[in-house]
Design an enzyme around this catalytic site. Structure first.
Site, short mmCIF file in Angstrom:
data_model
loop_
_atom_site.label_atom_id
_atom_site.label_comp_id
_atom_site.label_asym_id
_atom_site.label_seq_id
_atom_site.Cartn_x
_atom_site.Cartn_y
_atom_site.Cartn_z
CE LYS A 32 5.04 3.22 0.80
NZ LYS A 32 5.74 3.36 2.09
CB SER A 81 3.05 2.56 4.29
OG SER A 81 4.29 3.23 4.14
CB SER A 116 6.70 2.55 5.89
OG SER A 116 5.64 3.09 6.64
#
Length: 566
Positions: A104, A179, A203
């Site tokens: 990420k 996220s 997330s």
């Protein structure tokens, strides 16, 4: 019956026995690499360790798939030259044996662009590599790409002004969650076999639920985290995502294989997660508490709740003793008392995190009037405040405006909450509940502002089902258990255990995965991204709405802050 840990073992990872069954029959066909993306991580490692394919083959297959399905905008930076260089030096005897994975865009990989989804860092390049990424690389993993994130990880719909939105592979008109939405979408589309994500308020878990994959928030201290992973009582956890439980367990073992013991002193409580996941057919002799809404504090759509509730019967058939909270006044009361103050506590702790975060230079003694002024007039003296999205400006201002003592009160309340967690798990081994209050929604909606007939008070309130669990410091996994009534959008269940019971949670999820497959359930991943041929209505039974532009979001948050400041 209380859960006990499996015995400690020095055997980590997967066996390298000759392939059997359908996979053995397809092995010669895999030489053209056209089917590699369809295999699990465990299957890929078996191929790599048996020298049927090379790490270079695996890297090239992943990059080809990323490019083939680039329209979902999951992987935003491809690390082709770095990955191919690494592949040339991987030992096939390592735990991951050259398996590519994605990271990420909040997590540093040395020499690779690290934007955190913000125009402030659009040209930033990481100078070092994150602890857990390094552990994966030492275990034979290869970083093949960087995945999309909301700006600074704020929000649970993955979009930003640097790369744009990430689309859900199950229906490319819908949100992939966030996220870690880029990581979840990449897994679902077959762009990677494993993915790194992060979790504060959900997330890792929310995008896993939206994309039909698995996301695990471990107990704080299980895996080595960065120096800024905790602010007071609130932990930001970097953790694993995968397509299924055996793959996730393999990744967990790789993340922990070369890391120094954390929290236990000598590491004597370390357990191989692959071993825990392998107990797929053992009777599930656990006491499980099902709750639709955590004691009425976290309402979910009825259709989502119904799908998740069905797993209670599956767990019961697998040997668990299941208590339905709605049928137990004592359990309902315990959950309500435990989670009732969670919204207030989370807001205060999160506000402190943003107030003290060096990325947002508000200073040690910020001028609240000035903050309100630039929110209202958009006349900004600080460069960052002209660039970042309204939701982040709201986060910072909300933290700055907290009344004196609010953070200390929240810390005291959090300690009381943790005492109630201990009390709950004296009577139960696991808690299960829906992961998200709604199914995947229109990707153009920045966040859910209204749910059914009710208005939500902030852009994070629709994440309540996951951030309430964050506060418990318990391990929690998001796991796909079904689909919406239309049959095409995933729904995820949370499985939560007491603190430091990570191996029990993994073992239970593995057992449930096998039971659901036996009942005919298929996750539908990896898949070719597609647009569903139907009107883009909300897939649940309660209408949702929210802002679709920055201007709309800004006006909403300004109103909230001005009212709060009176």
């Amino acid at each position: 019956m209380a859960a006990s840990a499996p015995p400690r073992s020095d055997v980590r990872g997967v066996d390298v026995a000759p392939l059997e069954g359908p996979l053995a029959e397809t092995a010669p066909l895999l030489l053209d690499h056209s089917l590699l993306w369809t295999l699990s991580a465990v299957e890929m490692v078996r191929h790599l360790r048996a020298h049927r394919i090379t790490p270079t083959d695996a890297v090239k297959a992943a990059i080809a798939r990323i490019r083939e399905t680039s329209g979902i905008n999951a992987v935003v930076t491809v690390c082709e030259s770095r990955a191919l260089e690494a592949a040339a030096h991987i030992s096939p005897d390592s735990l991951l044996a050259g398996l590519p994975f994605v990271v990420k865009d909040l997590t540093a990989v040395a020499g690779v662009r690290l934007t955190k989804g913000s125009r402030l860092l659009e040209d930033n390049v990481a100078g070092s590599t994150d602890h857990l990424v390094s552990a994966l690389e030492r275990a034979g993993g290869i970083v093949v790409g960087i995945t999309n994130t909301p700006e600074f990880g704020a929000g649970a719909n993955t979009f930003n002004d640097v790369f744009g939105p990430t689309l859900n592979p199950f229906d490319t008109r819908r949100s992939a969650g966030g996220s870690s939405g880029g990581s979840a979408a990449a897994l679902a589309a077959g762009q990677a076999w494993l993915a790194v994500g992060n979790d504060l308020g959900g997330s890792l878990r929310i995008p896993a639920a939206f994309c039909g994959v698995v996301g695990f928030r471990p107990s704080p201290g299980l895996l080595v985290q960065g120096p800024d992973s905790a602010v007071g009582h609130l932990h930001v956890i970097t953790g694993p995502m995968a397509r299924n439980i055996p793959d996730l367990s393999l990744m967990l073992d790789a993340m922990d294989a070369t890391a120094p013991p954390v929290g236990t002193g000598d590491g004597s409580s370390w357990v191989a997660f692959a071993e825990a996941a392998a107990r797929q057919t053992d009777p599930l002799e656990l006491r499980v508490l099902w709750s639709a809404d955590l004691g009425g504090t976290c309402p979910c759509e009825l259709s989502t709740t119904a799908v998740c509730r069905n797993t209670a019967a599956v767990l019961r058939d697998a040997g668990a003793v299941v208590t339905m909270a709605e049928e137990s006044p004592a359990a309902e009361t315990s959950l309500r008392e435990l989670f009732g103050p969670s919204d207030r506590i989370f807001r205060a702790l999160r506000g402190q995190l943003y107030k003290t975060n060096e990325t947002f230079p508000v200073g040690p003694d910020p001028d609240v009037d000035d903050l309100i002024g630039w929110l209202e007039r958009d006349e900004v003296s600080r460069e960052w405040a002209t660039v970042v999205k309204p939701e982040i400006r709201w986060n910072v201002a909300a933290g700055v405006q907290q009344v004196d003592g609010a953070y200390d009160v929240a810390c005291d309340e959090h300690r009381q909450l943790l005492d109630r967690v201990d009390a709950l798990f004296k009577d139960h081994d696991l808690l299960i509940c829906p992961c998200v209050m709604v199914p995947p929604f229109d990707v153009r909606i920045r966040y859910i502002q209204s749910f059914g007939e009710g208005e939500l008070s902030s852009y994070v309130e629709w994440l309540r089902t996951t951030y309430a669990i964050t506060l418990t410091n318990c391990p929690a996994i998001s796991f796909p258990v079904g689909f919406t009534a239309s049959g095409h959008l995933p729904i995820g269940l949370q499985i939560i255990g007491p603190p430091d019971s990570d191996h029990v949670v993994i073992a239970a999820a593995a057992r449930l995965e096998v039971a659901l497959k036996g009942a005919g359930f298929s996750q539908g991943v990896p898949r070719l991204p597609s647009t569903w041929d139907s009107p883009l209505d909300h897939a649940g039974d309660a209408p949702v709405s929210g802002p679709t532009t920055a201007a709309e979001a800004r006006s909403l948050h300004v109103s909230e802050l001005l009212l709060a400041s009176v």
